[in-house]
Structure formats: C-alpha cells, structure tokens
Design an enzyme around this catalytic site. Sequence first.
Site, PDB file in Angstrom:
ATOM      1  N   TYR A  32     -28.662  -9.651 -93.306  1.00 45.86           N
ATOM      2  CA  TYR A  32     -27.751  -8.501 -93.629  1.00 45.86           C
ATOM      3  C   TYR A  32     -26.508  -7.816 -92.652  1.00 45.86           C
ATOM      4  CZ  TYR A  32     -30.204  -4.359 -92.150  1.00 45.86           C
ATOM      5  OH  TYR A  32     -30.894  -3.663 -91.482  1.00 45.86           O
ATOM      6  N   ARG A  51     -21.065 -11.176 -86.019  1.00 47.29           N
ATOM      7  CA  ARG A  51     -22.265 -11.234 -86.155  1.00 47.29           C
ATOM      8  C   ARG A  51     -22.990 -11.730 -87.432  1.00 47.29           C
ATOM      9  NH1 ARG A  51     -25.035  -5.020 -84.954  1.00 47.29           N
ATOM     10  NH2 ARG A  51     -23.690  -5.047 -87.507  1.00 47.29           N
ATOM     11  N   ARG A 100     -42.982 -21.261-104.261  1.00 41.19           N
ATOM     12  CA  ARG A 100     -43.037 -20.965-102.985  1.00 41.19           C
ATOM     13  C   ARG A 100     -43.807 -22.046-101.848  1.00 41.19           C
ATOM     14  NH1 ARG A 100     -46.360 -17.267-100.854  1.00 41.19           N
ATOM     15  NH2 ARG A 100     -44.965 -15.707 -99.482  1.00 41.19           N
ATOM     16  N   HIS A 102     -42.892 -23.077 -97.160  1.00 45.06           N
ATOM     17  CA  HIS A 102     -42.767 -22.112 -96.420  1.00 45.06           C
ATOM     18  C   HIS A 102     -41.295 -23.152 -95.410  1.00 45.06           C
ATOM     19  CE1 HIS A 102     -46.236 -18.905 -95.832  1.00 45.06           C
ATOM     20  NE2 HIS A 102     -45.522 -18.784 -94.445  1.00 45.06           N
ATOM     21  N   LYS A 146     -29.970  -9.970 -87.640  1.00 41.95           N
ATOM     22  CA  LYS A 146     -29.768  -8.909 -88.724  1.00 41.95           C
ATOM     23  C   LYS A 146     -30.134  -8.818 -89.610  1.00 41.95           C
ATOM     24  CE  LYS A 146     -27.255  -4.707 -89.976  1.00 41.95           C
ATOM     25  NZ  LYS A 146     -28.262  -3.642 -88.904  1.00 41.95           N
TER      26      LYS A 146
END
Length: 278
Positions: A32, A51, A100, A102, A146
Amino acid sequence: MAVAYLNGEWMAPEDAKVSVFDRGFMFGDGIYEVMAVYDGKVFTLEDHLVRLKRSLEAIRLESPHTDDEWRAIINEAVQKGDETPAYLYLQITRGVESPRSHVYPGGSKPTVLITVMHAPVLERNEITPYKMVTKNDFRWGRGDIKVISLIANGLLKNEALDEGFDDALLFREGELTEATASNVFMVKDGVVVTPPKSNFLLHGITRDHVLKLLAGADVPCEERAISEDELLAADEIWITSTGHEVWPVGQVNDCVIGNGSAGVVWQVVDTLFQASKK
Ligand code: PDD
C-alpha cells in the site's frame, strides 16, 4: 465527500466490497501507499509512485497500471473525493484466488483499492510532543517494503498505548530503526541524525523530503546508526510520516527530551515543511 475506487469502479467507501478469497484477506498478500493531498494536489506524488513500484517488485507482483495510468487514476480520485486536505490510501493485493494456496496464482488480477478521506487540520499550537517508549523491534526483516500486513506494528503501537505512551521507538540489536508508523530523527549539538536506509525500516517519503529541506537550509545532517543511550541524550527528537509530517517527541521512557517541548530545530524544519506544501 469520501470516495473509493475499486478495480476500475467508483463508489462510496462503504459500498466497496472485496471477496473473502482475496489474498489480501487470506494472506495479507499486498502492498500500500498513503499520500497526502494539500490544496487539491497529491504531495510528493512521484516519490510515492517510485516506492509503489519498488514494493510491487519486492513482492513479485506486476504493476496493473503504467505510471501515467496511476497518475490519471490518482488525480481523478482526488477530484472526485473533493477533500483538501485529505489522505489517499492505495492498496494493491495479489487478487482473488480459490482454493487458497501459498503458491502464487499465475495470471490472477490484482485487486486495486483507492480511498480518499478527509484529513484533520491542526493549528501549530495543537501539536503536543509525544511520549514514546523504547521497544524491541521484533518485526520481519523487510520493513523497507510497504506491506499491508501490519500485525507487528499494531501490536507494538498498542503495547505502547496500554503503557501510557503515544507510540514506540523500535530498536534492533541495539540500533534505532523507526517508530511503528513513522521514521525518527534526533538532534544533538545542532546536528540532525537519522538511521540510514536499510531493509529493517521503511524508506519514508517524508524522511527524504525533510533531509532535502534541511540540506537546502544548510543544517548539518547525518544518516548513521543511533543507540538507545545516544537517543535518550538527544536535544530533540522528531518522528516523520505522511500523516504526522514532522512531529516533536518530548519524552522517551521516563526521560524528558530537551525541555519536553518542541525544539528550535523542529521549529525551523516545521516552517520549511509547511512552506513546501504550497
Ligand atoms: N505510515 N515507517 C513506517 C513503519 C510507516 O508505516 C510509515 C508511514 C513511515 C513513514 O513513511 P512516509 O513518510 O512515506 O509516510 C515510516 C503511513 C503514513 C501509514 O501507514 O499510515
């Protein structure tokens, strides 16, 4: 009026919904940016875009947009949000995947969420120096990305609050890294010091901006390691972030910093910072 952009659609933030199978929800698998909007313009937008790309590359996620597309979407969000000052949050996750796994899904479409929310305006005399507590920085070794998974930052911040402080100053193997959502500066004998960039701390846009402002004003600055003893003996300490800009620290643990109020170098940097927003 707050506004949200979700995968190409505009809506009220409360109407924005993502799948429970989004990898952001399942794995915290995303990154984010937080940007400030002053006078209808995104502050230091180009630095945030750099960034953003760096974070995407670091998590091996291809950017869903070119820089020009990002600029256009972000500027449209600012116009539609029509709030100044405001905070613009941009979150990108690795998209929806079921079942789901990995293993990164090939060809999944990243989820992109942007929200623009009103930001409070503080008078300078409303800025009360923070009381900070030192803590062991037990976060992972890639604080320079981030990422949206902020569990450790939240735990450390809330421990500090529960102990009666405003925030925590984090130390890894005896060296200052950052605070839970901001970078840290200290002043000693007129010299400004901040920890060097590394994989253990976020390369703050505000940090870089402040260093440039100080260099332009011929204030001596050093980027080097800071120990806890050195920090406690500082004349001034400040934290920097998009939300806090440059915020003074008046106390660390039970030790008063300077005379406990915002220092003279803070006054200089805050004046420069406020002028740079225009
Ligand atoms: N926080 N360090 C951490 C851990 C941060 O989360 C932030 C920003 C910073 C300062 O970065 P910048 O100057 O680019 O805002 C340093 C934002 C504001 C947030 O998560 O809300």
